[in-house]
Design an enzyme around this catalytic site. Structure first.
Site, PDB file in Angstrom:
ATOM      1  CB  THR A 283     -71.069 -15.353 -24.521  1.00  0.00           C
ATOM      2  OG1 THR A 283     -70.079 -16.528 -25.315  1.00  0.00           O
ATOM      3  CG2 THR A 283     -70.915 -14.704 -23.102  1.00  0.00           C
TER       4      THR A 283
ATOM      5  CB  THR B 185     -73.244 -24.110 -27.870  1.00  0.00           C
ATOM      6  OG1 THR B 185     -72.583 -24.634 -27.023  1.00  0.00           O
ATOM      7  CG2 THR B 185     -74.132 -25.704 -28.173  1.00  0.00           C
TER       8      THR B 185
ATOM      9  CD  GLU C  91     -76.616  -3.989   3.799  1.00  0.00           C
ATOM     10  OE1 GLU C  91     -75.660  -3.372   2.635  1.00  0.00           O
ATOM     11  OE2 GLU C  91     -75.744  -4.883   4.442  1.00  0.00           O
TER      12      GLU C  91
END
Length: 715
Positions: A325, A328, A542
């Site tokens: 996010t 740093t 699916e």
């Protein structure tokens, strides 16, 4: 007096003393001749002392016996004087020999040892070993032959001559790399100037001029040699000084000193880094976090603004958030905005196998930071070094590092001008003493970006590549709910790589969609060959997920459905919310469970209970997790009520049984709802499965067209 008769000469009468003196003269001459002729006798030389004699010396020529041979004289003397040599040899207790025999026994007694002779015969002969044969060959080399004798002036001269001869002979048998070693002290034979002039037949009138020219040339050569030596000496000195300056520059370079610099003891080298190229303009999608950190930047730029009013800025700032996010990046932006030194350290860099290394490195880090204040210390993955302290007898010294960190942050000695920024993904794992006011007394949450933040991040990274004007970052942002900044950067990078592989000049929406599907569903495996039966089962499986998601009210919208193998699965249905979800209601959780049950229900309805597959295992795991959280964490069970059950291992058996019963009821009800929907829309289910078998991949619009009973356009 005696008479000597011979067939060659007439009878001659001579005194006996004259004959003996004549006999000694040729013997001495023969001995000297034999000595000079034998090279071995050169090495075994004995000092010869000749006493002066007043008696006249006669020779055979004076006596008229010059034609007699030496052998005849020896024979005649032996006949005339029997026992002369024998008595002389026996009277001495030593046997003198200038040449050594083959054995010590023969040197001492004068004859061979019978036992040694028998042992050397064929009866006692043995095959020599390899090392023995090599040594026996080496002893015959000229360089290993011993030379013994008295150390007189004459013997020393002859020994030096023999040594030079042996070295010359050794050049032929020694290897090339040994020749230089053997002859390293041998000087060059220089010819004298007078001898050279005599050899060249230079007249005496020109010899003075020749000597003068030779002296001038010698002096010029010496001057040139001295100049060359001085130049080489200066060059070496300059190179040495440059080398010292280069090493000093490497040690002082902040980017290279960490690699090349070594410190005493076990402390690691700490060097600051200037973050001039990173500012808050590089940080996108976390506006609230940037506003919180603006106060820190203002304090670092203008500390008097706060000290005048008596206020103090927080000593430590804790950045909390999921991975990727930008925690740093925020810390680097703080140092870049304030233009102060930036110290970076990871939590795992402090502790090692030696006791006390972690605490020592903490002290070293803060010592360097205080010397360069104001500055910023950023400790990434703080939970690795600042975790909660527990009683563990196996590692009693593991708490020294965190205790030293606590003392440095808020101990007896203040650390003015040093801002500590920590980052962690697990704030609950940190020690309580570390996050108290006075240490990390300011906590900033860095969440995942919302739609607006994702749009800004996509625009920032798209401006770094060549992209088509038709690319709409907002569409990509709405389809990437839950993506972090690092994942969005990876999405743009994967799209650029795809465009380069396809030979395109710029990135389009097609490459961005391909990159998004690759991240959400995994990479395609087109090389996998699947038979028609398994492909049909996968298509209906699916399609069952897609039908439940399409006809359930509170389910997330369908993004894409495919039967192309991706990652570990044979097929996949991607669901994406239209907007960011801050909370989830009970109906949405039940809808997620129903969608998970759709695959197994479709297999059971189409192929029967005997032909259901293991492909629904991950679907059941997802549905079970949702049901368990609803019962034990969210308080959505009517029987158990609004109560959380975090540690099920400490619960009573009755309570555990009740929890399992409630989870089982939720799963059974979800399975029945999914079966009802698929039975109701069996026709749509069949059409969607056939479309997947034909096209393999369908997006949301194409799925809607198929379920409405329309035909798809031919691709």
């Amino acid at each position: 007096m005696f008479s000597l008769s011979s067939t060659v000469q007439p009878q001659v009468t001579v005194p006996l003393s004259h004959l003996i003196n004549a006999f000694h003269s040729p013997k001495n001459i023969s001995v000297s001749v034999n000595t000079s002729a034998s090279p071995k006798q050169h090495r075994d030389t004995v000092a010869e002392h000749e006493a002066p004699s007043s008696e006249p010396v006669l020779n055979l020529r004076d006596l008229g016996l010059s034609e007699l041979k030496i052998g005849q004289i020896d024979k005649l003397v032996e006949n005339l004087l029997p026992g002369f040599y024998k008595d002389k040899r026996v009277s001495s207790c030593w046997h003198t020999s200038h040449i050594s025999a083959q054995s010590f026994f023969e040197n001492k007694y004068g004859h061979l040892d019978m036992f040694s002779t028998l042992r050397s015969s064929s009866l006692y002969r043995q095959h020599p070993k390899t090392l023995q044969s090599i040594c026996s060959d080496l002893q015959n080399f000229p360089v290993f032959i011993q030379s013994r004798g008295f150390k007189t002036l004459k013997s020393r001269t002859r020994r030096l001559q023999s040594t030079s001869e042996r070295l010359a002979e050794a050049q032929n048998i020694a290897p090339s790399f040994v020749k230089g070693f053997l002859l390293r002290d041998r000087g060059t034979d220089l010819e004298s100037l007078d001898k050279l002039m005599k050899t060249k037949n230079i007249p005496e009138a020109h010899q003075d001029a020749f000597k003068t020219g030779f002296a001038e040339g010698f002096l010029k050569a010496q001057a040139l040699t001295q100049k060359t030596n001085d130049s080489l000496r200066r060059t070496r000195l300059i190179l040495f000084v440059l080398l010292l300056f280069g090493i000093y520059g490497l040690l002082k370079n902040p980017f290279l000193s960490v690699r090349f610099r070594t410190t005493t003891g076990l402390d690691s080298a700490v060097d600051p880094v200037q973050m001039k190229n990173v500012t808050f303009e590089h940080v996108k999608g976390v506006e609230e976090a940037k506003q919180e950190l603006q106060e820190v930047v203002e304090f670092l730029k203008n500390p008097q603004k706060f000290t005048v009013l008596g206020g103090k800025l927080p000593k430590g700032i804790l950045l909390v958030g999921p991975p990727g996010t930008g925690k740093t990046l925020l810390a680097r932006a703080v140092a870049g905005e304030a233009d102060v030194p930036f110290y970076y350290a990871s939590g795992s860099e402090f502790d090692e196998m030696f006791v006390g290394v972690g605490a020592s490195r903490i002290r070293n880090l803060f010592r360097e930071a205080k010397a360069n204040a104001p500055c910023v210390i950023f400790i990434d993955e703080l939970d690795s070094v600042g975790g909660k302290r527990i009683e563990f007898p196996m590692h009693p010294y593991s708490r020294q590092t965190i205790i030293q960190l606590l003392a440095e942050m808020d101990g007896f000695k203040p650390n003015e001008g040093v801002i500590i920024i920590g980052a962690t993904n697990f704030p609950e794992a940190l020690d309580n003493a570390l996050i108290r006011p006075g240490r990390f007394d300011m906590q900033v949450t860095v969440p995942r970006p919302d739609v607006k933040g994702r749009t800004e991040i996509l625009k920032w990274y798209l401006n770094k590549i060549k992209f088509d004007k038709s690319v709409d970052p907002e569409i990509i942002a709405r389809g990437t709910v839950g993506f972090s900044g690092a994942e969005l950067e990876n999405l743009v990078n994967q799209a650029a790589l795809k465009a380069a592989v396809d030979g395109k000049e710029m990135v389009t929406m097609k490459e961005l969609e391909f990159s998004k599907d690759k991240i959400l569903m995994g990479p395609e495996r087109r090389s996998v060959e699947i038979d028609n039966k398994n492909k049909t089962i996968t298509a209906y499986h699916e399609s069952g997920h897609a039908i439940i998601a399409y006809y359930t009210k509170d389910a997330m919208p369908i993004n894409k459905a495919t039967i192309m193998p991706r990652g570990p699965t044979l097929g996949h249905v991607s669901l994406l919310p239209e907007n960011d979800r801050w909370n989830e209601i009970r109906a949405q959780l039940l809808a997620q469970m129903d969608v998970s049950m759709g695959g197994r229900v479709a297999e059971e309805l189409i192929f029967g209970t005997d032909h259901i597959t293991t492909g629904a295992s991950s679907d059941f795991d997802n549905a079970t997790k949702i049901a368990k959280r609803m019962v034990t964490k969210f308080g959505m069970s009517e029987k158990l009520g609004v109560m959380t059950y975090s540690d099920t291992g400490k619960l009573s058996p009755e309570t555990q049984s009740a929890i399992e019963q409630e989870i089982r009821i939720l799963l059974r009800e979800s399975y029945e709802r999914a079966k009802h929907i698929l039975k109701t829309h069996a026709k749509e289910h069949k059409n969607l499965a056939e479309a997947l078998l034909t096209y393999e991949t369908l997006d949301a619009k194409e799925i809607q067209i198929v379920l409405e009973g329309k035909k798809l356009e031919v691709r």
